[in-house]
Design a protein around this motif. Sequence first.
Motif, short mmCIF file in Angstrom:
data_model
loop_
_atom_site.label_atom_id
_atom_site.label_comp_id
_atom_site.label_asym_id
_atom_site.label_seq_id
_atom_site.Cartn_x
_atom_site.Cartn_y
_atom_site.Cartn_z
N THR A 145 1.08 -1.21 0.10
CA THR A 145 -0.53 -0.21 0.50
C THR A 145 1.01 1.41 0.02
N TYR A 146 0.03 1.91 -0.87
CA TYR A 146 1.53 3.30 -1.21
C TYR A 146 0.86 4.22 -1.23
N ALA A 147 1.09 5.77 -0.78
CA ALA A 147 0.44 6.73 -0.70
C ALA A 147 1.92 7.68 -1.78
N LYS A 148 1.42 8.37 -2.31
CA LYS A 148 2.38 9.25 -2.95
C LYS A 148 1.50 10.82 -3.00
N GLY A 158 -3.15 0.46 -3.07
CA GLY A 158 -3.42 -0.54 -2.27
C GLY A 158 -4.98 -1.54 -1.77
N SER A 159 -4.31 -2.17 -0.33
CA SER A 159 -5.22 -3.03 0.14
C SER A 159 -5.14 -3.79 1.46
N LYS A 160 -5.63 -4.27 2.18
CA LYS A 160 -5.38 -4.84 3.39
C LYS A 160 -6.25 -5.43 3.56
N MET A 161 -5.99 -6.16 4.67
CA MET A 161 -7.10 -7.53 4.66
C MET A 161 -6.85 -7.49 5.98
N ALA A 172 -10.55 4.77 9.24
CA ALA A 172 -10.02 3.82 9.54
C ALA A 172 -8.32 4.61 9.45
N VAL A 173 -7.57 4.46 10.28
CA VAL A 173 -6.22 4.14 10.40
C VAL A 173 -5.18 3.50 10.13
N VAL A 174 -4.13 4.48 8.37
CA VAL A 174 -3.94 3.07 7.45
C VAL A 174 -2.95 3.66 7.15
N TRP A 175 -1.48 2.95 6.99
CA TRP A 175 -0.51 2.26 7.11
C TRP A 175 0.03 2.46 6.11
N ALA A 176 0.63 2.98 5.18
CA ALA A 176 0.82 3.31 3.91
C ALA A 176 2.81 3.43 3.65
N GLN A 177 3.27 2.76 2.10
CA GLN A 177 4.48 3.50 2.40
C GLN A 177 4.61 4.28 1.20
N THR A 178 5.26 5.68 2.12
CA THR A 178 5.68 6.86 1.23
C THR A 178 6.97 6.88 0.86
N ASP A 179 7.38 7.62 -0.19
CA ASP A 179 8.12 8.52 -0.80
C ASP A 179 9.69 8.51 1.17
N GLU A 180 9.29 8.77 1.88
CA GLU A 180 9.13 9.65 3.28
C GLU A 180 10.37 8.62 4.19
N GLY A 181 9.08 7.10 4.07
CA GLY A 181 9.05 5.77 4.98
C GLY A 181 7.56 5.80 5.19
N VAL A 182 7.38 4.81 5.75
CA VAL A 182 5.79 4.56 6.34
C VAL A 182 5.97 5.39 7.10
N ARG A 206 -16.73 -15.29 14.79
CA ARG A 206 -17.88 -15.32 14.13
C ARG A 206 -18.61 -13.91 13.90
N ALA A 207 -18.82 -13.76 15.66
CA ALA A 207 -19.51 -12.88 16.42
C ALA A 207 -18.14 -11.31 16.43
N SER A 208 -17.96 -10.88 15.72
CA SER A 208 -16.97 -10.65 14.95
C SER A 208 -16.90 -10.08 13.31
N VAL A 209 -16.81 -8.37 13.05
CA VAL A 209 -16.81 -7.73 11.89
C VAL A 209 -15.29 -7.76 11.22
N THR A 210 -14.93 -8.29 10.58
CA THR A 210 -14.21 -8.71 9.28
C THR A 210 -14.02 -8.11 8.04
N SER A 211 -12.98 -7.07 7.74
CA SER A 211 -12.94 -6.71 6.22
C SER A 211 -11.58 -7.06 5.39
N SER A 212 -12.05 -6.66 4.16
CA SER A 212 -11.34 -6.43 3.61
C SER A 212 -10.63 -4.92 3.16
N LEU A 213 -9.66 -4.41 3.38
CA LEU A 213 -10.03 -2.45 2.53
C LEU A 213 -9.61 -2.18 1.76
N TYR A 214 -9.85 -1.17 0.35
CA TYR A 214 -9.30 -1.18 -0.87
C TYR A 214 -9.02 0.16 -0.85
#
Length: 384
Positions: A145-148, A158-161, A172-182, A206-214
Amino acid sequence: MDDILRVDDRLTGDQRLIRDTVKSFVSDRVLPYVGDWFEEAVFPARELAPALGELGLLGMHLEGYGCAGTDATSYGVACRELEAGDSGLRSFVSVQGSLAMFPIWKYGSPSQKEEWLPRMASGSAIGCFGLTEPDHGSDPSSMRTYAKRDGSDWILNGSKMWITNGSVADVAVVWAQTDEGVRGFVVPTDTPGFSAPPIHKKMSLRASVTSSLYFDDVRLPGSAVLPEVVGLRGPLSCLSEARFGILWGVVGAARACLESAISYSQTRVQFGKPIGGFQLTQEKLAWMYVGLAQSSLTAFHLGSLKDAGELSPRQVSFGKLFNVRAALDIARQARSILGGNGITLEYPVIRHMTNLESVLTYEGTEEIHTLVLGEALTGLSAYR
């Protein structure tokens, strides 16, 4: 169940009040329904979040912004009682407080804190944490996952799982690669290009919400980045917070399984007497209690270290490694004592047992925590 070692005698008055309050909430609002939630693969996040917020359980170990500001041991005790209900319930609270609120509280800008933390503390806004990717779980340094930068904005792709709360989250607090680092980004989930489809066909949590992020060309303003951290120490510090809650929480799951096994052994009659009167059953129960008491003492000790500001990540790894394995062993033994009844949702054991199979691998697999301890003992890294 008799607390032979009198572990809870170490609690302060305030900690006992938190214990009893959460235990009562779980008894009234969760236990009568959680078997059905598990069977139907649902979790009423929007219904429970305000109630959890009203009790002060969301971000309870943080200061200000409507958070309760409790000590670490109080947070641990709350996690223990929540997970005695279900791992999915404790996961919701852990993700909200330790993985979504904590990075905003620790690394966010004043405006980010003011915008999100009071709402998240009250349960009117739900958060999630995006680090794990489909091909990169234990090795987050390889995330794709990349942010420019694009002028003053950022473009996120990118995506998360395996993201707890993903499809019900407001932010969502999302962590991504950048030119400066994560870098970490605070991403409102209604931002164009963001999607969070739920993951189905789970046989655990099963009694929990689990998702992918795109993220498909998600455009974010410059103010979306967490300004106070660069690099993996940001997300890893969040994981240490969450793992602390886990090492306490699984004690509750283990206790629930042991209590169920003891009760069953006292009433289930075979060969003319309760099965609890047979030596083999008593040996199982005795070792189950020893494991429970040892994990309880580990949790209390690590809570004391955290309250003193002395807790290290490798100590958290010790706690997660030992306590989750002990809880899973207790759940499996409880299942054997209950026999065929142990696989039905009329009893909590199979639900806890399958949930703990997930807890064993999330927030750092058993193998990763083993290597953390191995490196601490030898001074040699074995990751690569």
